[in-house]
Design a protein around this motif. Structure first.
Motif, PDB file in Angstrom:
ATOM      1  N   ALA A  56       0.825  -1.211   0.000  1.00 36.24           N
ATOM      2  CA  ALA A  56       0.000   0.000   0.000  1.00 36.24           C
ATOM      3  C   ALA A  56       0.857   1.259   0.000  1.00 36.24           C
ATOM      4  O   ALA A  56       0.595   2.202  -0.753  1.00 36.24           O
ATOM      5  CB  ALA A  56      -0.953  -0.010   1.190  1.00 36.24           C
ATOM      6  N   GLY A  57       1.889   1.302   0.831  1.00 41.05           N
ATOM      7  CA  GLY A  57       2.752   2.483   0.871  1.00 41.05           C
ATOM      8  C   GLY A  57       3.468   2.713  -0.446  1.00 41.05           C
ATOM      9  O   GLY A  57       3.599   3.847  -0.914  1.00 41.05           O
ATOM     10  N   THR A  58       3.928   1.640  -1.054  1.00 39.83           N
ATOM     11  CA  THR A  58       4.609   1.737  -2.343  1.00 39.83           C
ATOM     12  C   THR A  58       3.646   2.229  -3.414  1.00 39.83           C
ATOM     13  O   THR A  58       3.999   3.083  -4.236  1.00 39.83           O
ATOM     14  CB  THR A  58       5.203   0.371  -2.736  1.00 39.83           C
ATOM     15  N   ILE A  59       2.433   1.712  -3.397  1.00 37.58           N
ATOM     16  CA  ILE A  59       1.428   2.133  -4.373  1.00 37.58           C
ATOM     17  C   ILE A  59       1.120   3.617  -4.201  1.00 37.58           C
ATOM     18  O   ILE A  59       1.051   4.362  -5.186  1.00 37.58           O
ATOM     19  CB  ILE A  59       0.151   1.272  -4.255  1.00 37.58           C
ATOM     20  N   ARG A  60       0.955   4.067  -2.962  1.00 34.48           N
ATOM     21  CA  ARG A  60       0.674   5.484  -2.725  1.00 34.48           C
ATOM     22  C   ARG A  60       1.797   6.360  -3.272  1.00 34.48           C
ATOM     23  O   ARG A  60       1.542   7.407  -3.868  1.00 34.48           O
ATOM     24  CB  ARG A  60       0.463   5.730  -1.239  1.00 34.48           C
ATOM     25  N   LEU A  61       3.041   5.920  -3.108  1.00 35.11           N
ATOM     26  CA  LEU A  61       4.172   6.703  -3.628  1.00 35.11           C
ATOM     27  C   LEU A  61       4.228   6.654  -5.153  1.00 35.11           C
ATOM     28  O   LEU A  61       4.516   7.665  -5.797  1.00 35.11           O
ATOM     29  CB  LEU A  61       5.481   6.224  -3.015  1.00 35.11           C
ATOM     30  N   LEU A  62       3.951   5.497  -5.757  1.00 34.99           N
ATOM     31  CA  LEU A  62       3.937   5.418  -7.223  1.00 34.99           C
ATOM     32  C   LEU A  62       2.833   6.291  -7.801  1.00 34.99           C
ATOM     33  O   LEU A  62       3.027   6.947  -8.825  1.00 34.99           O
ATOM     34  CB  LEU A  62       3.798   3.969  -7.685  1.00 34.99           C
ATOM     35  N   LEU A  63       1.685   6.326  -7.144  1.00 37.19           N
ATOM     36  CA  LEU A  63       0.605   7.211  -7.587  1.00 37.19           C
ATOM     37  C   LEU A  63       1.017   8.669  -7.445  1.00 37.19           C
ATOM     38  O   LEU A  63       0.688   9.500  -8.297  1.00 37.19           O
ATOM     39  CB  LEU A  63      -0.676   6.932  -6.806  1.00 37.19           C
ATOM     40  N   ALA A  64       1.733   8.988  -6.384  1.00 37.54           N
ATOM     41  CA  ALA A  64       2.213  10.355  -6.199  1.00 37.54           C
ATOM     42  C   ALA A  64       3.231  10.717  -7.276  1.00 37.54           C
ATOM     43  O   ALA A  64       3.239  11.851  -7.773  1.00 37.54           O
ATOM     44  CB  ALA A  64       2.823  10.520  -4.808  1.00 37.54           C
ATOM     45  N   CYS A  65       4.085   9.759  -7.662  1.00 34.75           N
ATOM     46  CA  CYS A  65       5.031  10.000  -8.762  1.00 34.75           C
ATOM     47  C   CYS A  65       4.269  10.301 -10.037  1.00 34.75           C
ATOM     48  O   CYS A  65       4.607  11.219 -10.787  1.00 34.75           O
ATOM     49  CB  CYS A  65       5.929   8.781  -8.986  1.00 34.75           C
ATOM     50  N   GLN A  66       3.222   9.523 -10.284  1.00 30.36           N
ATOM     51  CA  GLN A  66       2.409   9.700 -11.478  1.00 30.36           C
ATOM     52  C   GLN A  66       1.736  11.059 -11.470  1.00 30.36           C
ATOM     53  O   GLN A  66       1.527  11.660 -12.511  1.00 30.36           O
ATOM     54  CB  GLN A  66       1.372   8.566 -11.560  1.00 30.36           C
ATOM     55  N   GLY A  67       1.455  11.578 -10.277  1.00 33.83           N
ATOM     56  CA  GLY A  67       0.814  12.877 -10.163  1.00 33.83           C
ATOM     57  C   GLY A  67       1.770  14.048 -10.338  1.00 33.83           C
ATOM     58  O   GLY A  67       1.343  15.191 -10.363  1.00 33.83           O
ATOM     59  N   CYS A  68       3.059  13.775 -10.458  1.00 31.73           N
ATOM     60  CA  CYS A  68       4.068  14.818 -10.646  1.00 31.73           C
ATOM     61  C   CYS A  68       4.664  14.667 -12.044  1.00 31.73           C
ATOM     62  O   CYS A  68       4.761  13.559 -12.563  1.00 31.73           O
ATOM     63  CB  CYS A  68       5.189  14.679  -9.617  1.00 31.73           C
ATOM     64  N   ALA A  69       5.064  15.753 -12.637  1.00 25.97           N
ATOM     65  CA  ALA A  69       5.703  15.703 -13.953  1.00 25.97           C
ATOM     66  C   ALA A  69       7.049  14.998 -13.830  1.00 25.97           C
ATOM     67  O   ALA A  69       7.853  15.328 -12.959  1.00 25.97           O
ATOM     68  CB  ALA A  69       5.891  17.105 -14.503  1.00 25.97           C
ATOM     69  N   ALA A  70       7.292  14.007 -14.684  1.00 32.89           N
ATOM     70  CA  ALA A  70       8.507  13.196 -14.597  1.00 32.89           C
ATOM     71  C   ALA A  70       9.774  14.032 -14.725  1.00 32.89           C
ATOM     72  O   ALA A  70      10.771  13.759 -14.064  1.00 32.89           O
ATOM     73  CB  ALA A  70       8.492  12.103 -15.655  1.00 32.89           C
ATOM     74  N   ASP A  71       9.736  15.063 -15.542  1.00 33.58           N
ATOM     75  CA  ASP A  71      10.941  15.872 -15.748  1.00 33.58           C
ATOM     76  C   ASP A  71      11.198  16.847 -14.596  1.00 33.58           C
ATOM     77  O   ASP A  71      12.281  17.407 -14.479  1.00 33.58           O
ATOM     78  CB  ASP A  71      10.887  16.611 -17.082  1.00 33.58           C
ATOM     79  N   THR A  72      10.199  17.040 -13.745  1.00 35.09           N
ATOM     80  CA  THR A  72      10.384  17.943 -12.609  1.00 35.09           C
ATOM     81  C   THR A  72      10.002  17.265 -11.302  1.00 35.09           C
ATOM     82  O   THR A  72       9.619  17.938 -10.341  1.00 35.09           O
ATOM     83  CB  THR A  72       9.542  19.217 -12.787  1.00 35.09           C
ATOM     84  N   LEU A  73      10.103  15.957 -11.243  1.00 35.12           N
ATOM     85  CA  LEU A  73       9.707  15.196 -10.068  1.00 35.12           C
ATOM     86  C   LEU A  73      10.553  15.638  -8.867  1.00 35.12           C
ATOM     87  O   LEU A  73      11.779  15.564  -8.903  1.00 35.12           O
ATOM     88  CB  LEU A  73       9.905  13.699 -10.350  1.00 35.12           C
TER      89      LEU A  73
END
Length: 193
Positions: free
Chosen positions: A150-167
């Motif tokens: 669950a924690g990993t999924i929440r962080l992956l979703l948060a990554c997806q919510g941020c622009a990859a080039d400006t993460l």
């Protein structure tokens, strides 16, 4: 590319126990139940990744074998948060002052002297960026399945919510820490990236 995030089946642990990086087992019945639930709905993946913790890895190997897929790639970065000395303690046995300290600094506090959300965000976002960059192969039109926590999924979703080039790690950690826990055992969350 479609990323399919699957939370592991329910582990053999008492309710209201703090566990994260503890390597818990899952009953054969629970693994089979979740496997049968998912097998008809999942696409054939180009890549299958798993956390190294056995509640994920055993399930990922069973899923790959049952579906005739390649063996999962085990990636240490997908492990759950390490709660240090809080691991396997009943939540109500953890001093309230320590839980309050974590609530007051959810990104930087290291619960139980273990790992902070910021430290976990660093490893999970590194995995996410490796997938986006194609470090495991060019799979832009394919399905990637990740068996994790669950924690990993929440962080992956948060990554997806941020622009990859400006993460920005602080943004990823803050976004993940602000979301309530609502990911069921065996639950699947899919998104395009």
């Amino acid at each position: 590319m479609q990323l399919h995030l699957i939370r592991h089946p329910k582990p053999d642990v008492a309710a209201d126990t703090c566990y994260g990086n503890t390597d818990l087992t899952v009953s054969a019945q629970e693994n089979t139940r979740v496997l049968q639930q998912l097998i008809q709905t999942l696409p054939t993946p180009t890549l299958l990744f798993s956390s190294p913790l056995q509640r994920c890895a055993v399930f990922a190997h069973s899923l790959a074998e049952e579906c005739g897929w390649a063996s999962p790639v085990i990636d240490q970065r997908l492990a759950e948060l390490d709660f240090g000395v809080w691991e396997m303690q009943p939540w109500d046995a953890i001093p309230r002052t320590e839980i309050d300290a974590w609530a007051n600094a959810p990104i930087d506090y290291q619960p139980g002297g273990g790992e902070s959300v910021m430290q976990m965000a660093a490893r999970v976002s590194a995995f996410y960026l490796d997938v986006l960059r194609g470090d495991f192969g060019n799979h832009h039109d394919d399905n990637i399945i990740v068996i994790c926590h669950a924690g990993t999924i929440r962080l992956l979703l948060a990554c997806q919510g941020c622009a990859a080039d400006t993460l920005v790690l602080a943004d990823v950690a803050r976004l993940a820490a602000s979301k309530p826990h609502a990911i069921a055992y065996g639950g699947v969350i899919s998104f395009s990236c």
